[in-house]
Structures are given as C-alpha cells and as structure tokens.
Design an enzyme around this catalytic site. Sequence first.
Site, PDB file in Angstrom:
ATOM      1  N   LYS A 212     -92.144  22.325  25.339  1.00 42.12           N
ATOM      2  CA  LYS A 212     -93.368  22.071  26.096  1.00 42.12           C
ATOM      3  C   LYS A 212     -94.565  22.698  25.371  1.00 42.12           C
ATOM      4  O   LYS A 212     -95.580  22.056  25.148  1.00 42.12           O
ATOM      5  CB  LYS A 212     -93.193  22.660  27.501  1.00 42.12           C
ATOM      6  CG  LYS A 212     -94.346  22.428  28.425  1.00 42.12           C
ATOM      7  CD  LYS A 212     -93.968  22.895  29.830  1.00 42.12           C
ATOM      8  CE  LYS A 212     -95.174  22.957  30.735  1.00 42.12           C
ATOM      9  NZ  LYS A 212     -94.821  23.337  32.105  1.00 42.12           N
ATOM     10  N   GLU A 218     -87.694  30.692  19.186  1.00 45.94           N
ATOM     11  CA  GLU A 218     -86.368  30.189  18.802  1.00 45.94           C
ATOM     12  C   GLU A 218     -86.460  28.735  18.348  1.00 45.94           C
ATOM     13  O   GLU A 218     -85.928  28.352  17.310  1.00 45.94           O
ATOM     14  CB  GLU A 218     -85.396  30.264  19.996  1.00 45.94           C
ATOM     15  CG  GLU A 218     -85.032  31.669  20.442  1.00 45.94           C
ATOM     16  CD  GLU A 218     -85.964  32.211  21.518  1.00 45.94           C
ATOM     17  OE1 GLU A 218     -87.142  31.768  21.584  1.00 45.94           O
ATOM     18  OE2 GLU A 218     -85.519  33.091  22.278  1.00 45.94           O
ATOM     19  N   GLY A 272     -90.390  23.793  32.960  1.00 44.77           N
ATOM     20  CA  GLY A 272     -89.304  23.600  31.991  1.00 44.77           C
ATOM     21  C   GLY A 272     -87.973  23.288  32.653  1.00 44.77           C
ATOM     22  O   GLY A 272     -87.282  22.329  32.288  1.00 44.77           O
ATOM     23  N   ARG A 273     -87.612  24.061  33.661  1.00 43.14           N
ATOM     24  CA  ARG A 273     -86.290  23.873  34.280  1.00 43.14           C
ATOM     25  C   ARG A 273     -86.246  22.669  35.222  1.00 43.14           C
ATOM     26  O   ARG A 273     -85.204  22.381  35.812  1.00 43.14           O
ATOM     27  CB  ARG A 273     -85.851  25.155  34.991  1.00 43.14           C
ATOM     28  CG  ARG A 273     -86.837  25.682  36.004  1.00 43.14           C
ATOM     29  CD  ARG A 273     -86.478  27.109  36.413  1.00 43.14           C
ATOM     30  NE  ARG A 273     -87.478  27.710  37.288  1.00 43.14           N
ATOM     31  CZ  ARG A 273     -88.560  28.333  36.890  1.00 43.14           C
ATOM     32  NH1 ARG A 273     -88.847  28.392  35.604  1.00 43.14           N
ATOM     33  NH2 ARG A 273     -89.391  28.885  37.759  1.00 43.14           N
ATOM     34  N   GLU A 358     -83.917  31.344  37.692  1.00 43.72           N
ATOM     35  CA  GLU A 358     -85.273  31.493  37.157  1.00 43.72           C
ATOM     36  C   GLU A 358     -86.288  31.129  38.237  1.00 43.72           C
ATOM     37  O   GLU A 358     -87.412  31.602  38.233  1.00 43.72           O
ATOM     38  CB  GLU A 358     -85.462  30.613  35.912  1.00 43.72           C
ATOM     39  CG  GLU A 358     -86.587  31.109  35.021  1.00 43.72           C
ATOM     40  CD  GLU A 358     -86.607  30.481  33.638  1.00 43.72           C
ATOM     41  OE1 GLU A 358     -87.123  31.108  32.710  1.00 43.72           O
ATOM     42  OE2 GLU A 358     -86.119  29.344  33.480  1.00 43.72           O
ATOM     43  N   HIS A 389     -57.334  29.339  37.814  1.00 43.42           N
ATOM     44  CA  HIS A 389     -56.378  30.115  37.024  1.00 43.42           C
ATOM     45  C   HIS A 389     -57.029  31.329  36.393  1.00 43.42           C
ATOM     46  O   HIS A 389     -56.451  31.953  35.511  1.00 43.42           O
ATOM     47  CB  HIS A 389     -55.738  29.220  35.960  1.00 43.42           C
ATOM     48  CG  HIS A 389     -54.950  28.102  36.583  1.00 43.42           C
ATOM     49  ND1 HIS A 389     -53.577  28.177  36.765  1.00 43.42           N
ATOM     50  CD2 HIS A 389     -55.342  26.936  37.123  1.00 43.42           C
ATOM     51  CE1 HIS A 389     -53.166  27.067  37.362  1.00 43.42           C
ATOM     52  NE2 HIS A 389     -54.220  26.296  37.595  1.00 43.42           N
ATOM     53  N   LYS A 509     -89.762  39.303  25.749  1.00 45.38           N
ATOM     54  CA  LYS A 509     -90.316  38.589  24.583  1.00 45.38           C
ATOM     55  C   LYS A 509     -91.333  39.466  23.865  1.00 45.38           C
ATOM     56  O   LYS A 509     -91.358  39.531  22.632  1.00 45.38           O
ATOM     57  CB  LYS A 509     -91.027  37.307  25.042  1.00 45.38           C
ATOM     58  CG  LYS A 509     -90.131  36.168  25.428  1.00 45.38           C
ATOM     59  CD  LYS A 509     -90.994  34.929  25.669  1.00 45.38           C
ATOM     60  CE  LYS A 509     -90.273  33.868  26.446  1.00 45.38           C
ATOM     61  NZ  LYS A 509     -91.125  32.781  26.887  1.00 45.38           N
TER      62      LYS A 509
END
Length: 549
Positions: A212, A218, A272-273, A358, A389, A509
């Site tokens: 965005k 990253e 974003g999410r 978030e 399991h 950050k």
Amino acid sequence: MTTIDRGIPLSRREGWQRLQAHKTAIGALDLSFLFADDPFRAEHLNATGAGLFFDYSKNRITTGTLELLLDLARECHLPARIEQMFGGEKINVTENRAVLHVALRAPKDEVIRVDGKNVVPEVHAVLERMSRFANRIRDGQWRGQTGKPIRNVVNIGIGGSDLGPVMAYEALRNYTRRDMRFRFVSNIDPTAFFESVRDLDPAETLFIVSSKTFTTLETMTNAHTAREWTRQALGDPAIGRHFVAVSTNEEAVRQFGIDPENMFGFWDWVGGRYSMDSAIGLSTMLAVGSENFHDMLGGFREMDLHFRSTPFEKNLPVIHGLLCVWEGTFMGSATRGVFPYDQYLKRFPAYLQQLTMESNGKHATLDGTRVDYDTGPVFWGEPGTNGQHSFYQLIHQGTRIIPSDLIGFLHPLHPSGSHHDILIANLLAQSEALAFGRTREELEKQGVPPEQIPHRICEGNRPTNVILAERLTPAVLGSLIAFYEHSVFTQGVLWGIDSFDQWGVELGKILAQKILPELTASPDDPLSHDSSTNALIVRYRKARAAGPS
Ligand code: G6Q
C-alpha cells in the site's frame, strides 16, 4: 453525518452492569444442563445467511444472555456504527480515515461517497484493469522479455499485503491454474526469497510488488533483491515485463522502475488486513481467473448485505461478535481457537490471526481512555483433524477454557471413499465432546480402573461454534471472510476501540531502525539500550565480525 460515539467505555454502560449481574446469576450453569433443560435449544440458537449455517447453541449462554448482549449492542449504537461504516464516514478516528472494504465488493450502481466523491466507479475501473491483465497473463498474450509466457507469479508483500493473498491462494487452490506456480515472499529473512525462486526460470516469472505504502522495509528489500535477480538473468529492460505493482503510492512505484501503467491502485480507506479483495488480490485473480474472483466478491457482498440488513437476532456476524465479547470479556477466556475442517483452509487461522488481533488488540477507547476490561482475545488454530492429534488435549482437559470455532463443509471438493465422512464425524464429535465431556459415572459404568478415572474425566462445558457451508467455493470463501470482518467490527464497537488502526506495531519498527546501524558499527561503539539489549547487540557484533565458524 452522525457523530461517532467516542464516549463511554463498555464497563460504564448499563448493559454491562446487567450482564455482570446475569453472569453471577447463571454462573453455575453448564452446557449439559442447558441442553437437558431445553430439548429444542439447537433449533433456537442457530442462524443462516450468505451461504453459512451457524450453530451457536454450544455456548455458555441462555436466551437471556443473548438478549442482554443484543441490548448492549444497541446501547453501544451498533446499528448506527454499521451505517457509518457503510456510509463512508471516517470511523477510523485515530487515522481520520473512512473504512470501506465493503466498497470493494459493491455493485457498479451503488453510490458510496468519501469526502463527497463516489468511490465505486474507481473500484470497478481497477477491477476491470485487473481482469484484463489477468486474462493477458493467463492466456499467454503477456510475454516475458525473451518471449516466453508467464508461468510463475511471485507476490512480494507482507502483513495485509501477504496474508490475504496466501490464504486465498491456498483456500481456492482447487480453482487455480495448475500449470502456473504461485509463490509468496514476505519475510525479510533472505531464505524466503531464495526458497521461493530457486527453481524458477526468470524468463517465465512475474513479480507483483504489493505494498500500500511502497515503503515497507521488508517488501522493498525483497523487491530490490527480485529486481536484481531478474536483471542479472535478463538485463535491465526486462524489469518492465516482469514487474507490476499494487500500491497507493504512484511516485514510489515509478521510482522503483515500474511503469504506472502496470500499477494497480487502491485507496487509503482500505486497511491492509481488509485488502485481499482489492488489487492486493491480483495474485488471487491470476490464480483463479477473473470470474472466480468476482464470485468471491459476490460472497463478500452477500455477507455485507446480511450484516447490514438482518435483524441482530438472526445476524451471523453480530451474534458471533457478541459471543466473542461474552466469552472474552465477561467469562475471561483469553484465546479463541479456529479449526477449519478443510485442508484448503490451512492458512485461514493465520489470516484471521491478523484480522482479529491487529484490529482488536487495543487498550484505549476512541476517546483515549484506558480500558478496564479485556479486549481482543488471542486467535489461533490449525486445520482439523491435525490439531486433534496435538493440542486438543488442552482444550478438553486443560485448566483454561478455550472457546473455538469449528468450520466444515457438507460436500468435499475431492470425494474419496469415506474420507469426508470421517472428517465431518470428527468435527461433530469434537464439538459434542467439548460441550458434554465424560463423567466419572460414565467411566465407572464402562469399568475403567478407579485410579485412571480422574485422568480420563472430561469436564465438558467447553464452548464451540459450528459453522457449516455447502462447499468451499470462491463465493463461500468471500462470505466466510466477511463474516469474520464484521464480527471483528461488532466486537470493536462494543469495546469502544478503533479496530482499524495499528499503532502498536510502530514502536518495534522505530527501534529496529535504530538497532540496524548499531549491529554493523565497530565492537566498541557505545550503546544506550537496556543491559539486555546492549549485551545481545554486542554478541551479534562479535559473531558478525568473526564470521561463521
Ligand atoms: C494491516 C497492516 C499491515 C500492512 C503491512 C504492509 O492492516 O497495516 O499488516 O498491511 O505492514 O504494509 P504495506 O502494504 O504498506 O507494505
């Protein structure tokens, strides 16, 4: 424009007091009793909508609990808040932004204004450009630098620009082009990029740089590495044929070397999410094709309409959201498990982890007051039956209550002998076992040795929701995601928090930017962190200077 109620923290609402009193009154009730008391309980406590069936009867509630929760929702102005969201008001108050993921799936003729401008035509213009591009890639018209068709698509993005695309690719794999490969690079760890491209031919590979902001460390670091990888194999002119961008930052896209003609935009009102159905879903569209992508949008839309127009008593996301508040805030459950009984949904819990945590992992109300109640729980999970399991032991017999959502489909995508019947039998068995457990008396009747009995008792009274749909289609996936989006919204409204900002991720950050040059400074360069961080930096500096042993 209505005013956003920034006022009252949940614990000062009258409905809160009533629910606290109610909780004390029903404290001793458990699911065995509730089901024995009302043989029709399951018929009362379910809802259907947008292709989903939602059985919430195995929650630690009475019909009175639900009524009080619904009253509380109204007291928190949930109906008005829903209209504010759908109407494009700036309900993300800490960032002064509208929250309009619902506009991403609005039909062409709908009008949704932000600052007086109808945003729906732009949404459809981008969708049309995405479709044209996807068709050109999929039918081989768009060629790489050497004339080969694109066979590999690598999405570079992180957080909201990664988790949705990965989850959707896995979830809809049945509908994907099997002659194409799709990879997702998010982590700054160079392993992520290396492992994603090691078997790919650069001449057949398209990178989608999804960001965005187009500034995320990253993503931009990985994008530069990808550009170098491509340049070394195919030369500089190849970048234009092998890179496209999804972003809101045209200038940065241009500077990176991607022609804005090959950029797919979105808007600051898409968080974003909440962006996997925007251009951030370009990899999804490339994988499943434009028609399936639009079917997915149709499913989102159906759930949007359900959420906006269905009375709260039968409204799936509202009821789910209220139950999350009930379990998390009133009953003290710190986590919620999400267990899809479908292998294609293996990344769904990871996706929900971001969506829920978030959004609702917040400690300040809209007016800045520190909350004095618990907000968003930890969301986590794994597909069933695998989880059975491993960690289900704790859910059955641990000392903490973990409410869970069990998600299943009535029809498999790959019918094969008894597989699907076994899968669904397990889903249903878990929900039953968690609710009703196994008593001492039952074990005694079965002749279990007395010394083993305490170890084999399952106390039950563990709440579960069961969510069923016909088949895992693109539309059902859209509906399921929107169900959780709107549940998260409902929870945030009750807690009085801003579900659409994420200030908590900022501090780490900033500190990483400070530490980065310190790692490569000379060993004696002074450090000003706490003693632990200082010592860890020194240890890394030494190892870095010495090289691998
Ligand atoms: C999501 C968050 C966050 C964001 C990533 C990537 O709601 O805002 O996960 O999506 O940090 O950001 P960019 O898309 O700007 O690279």
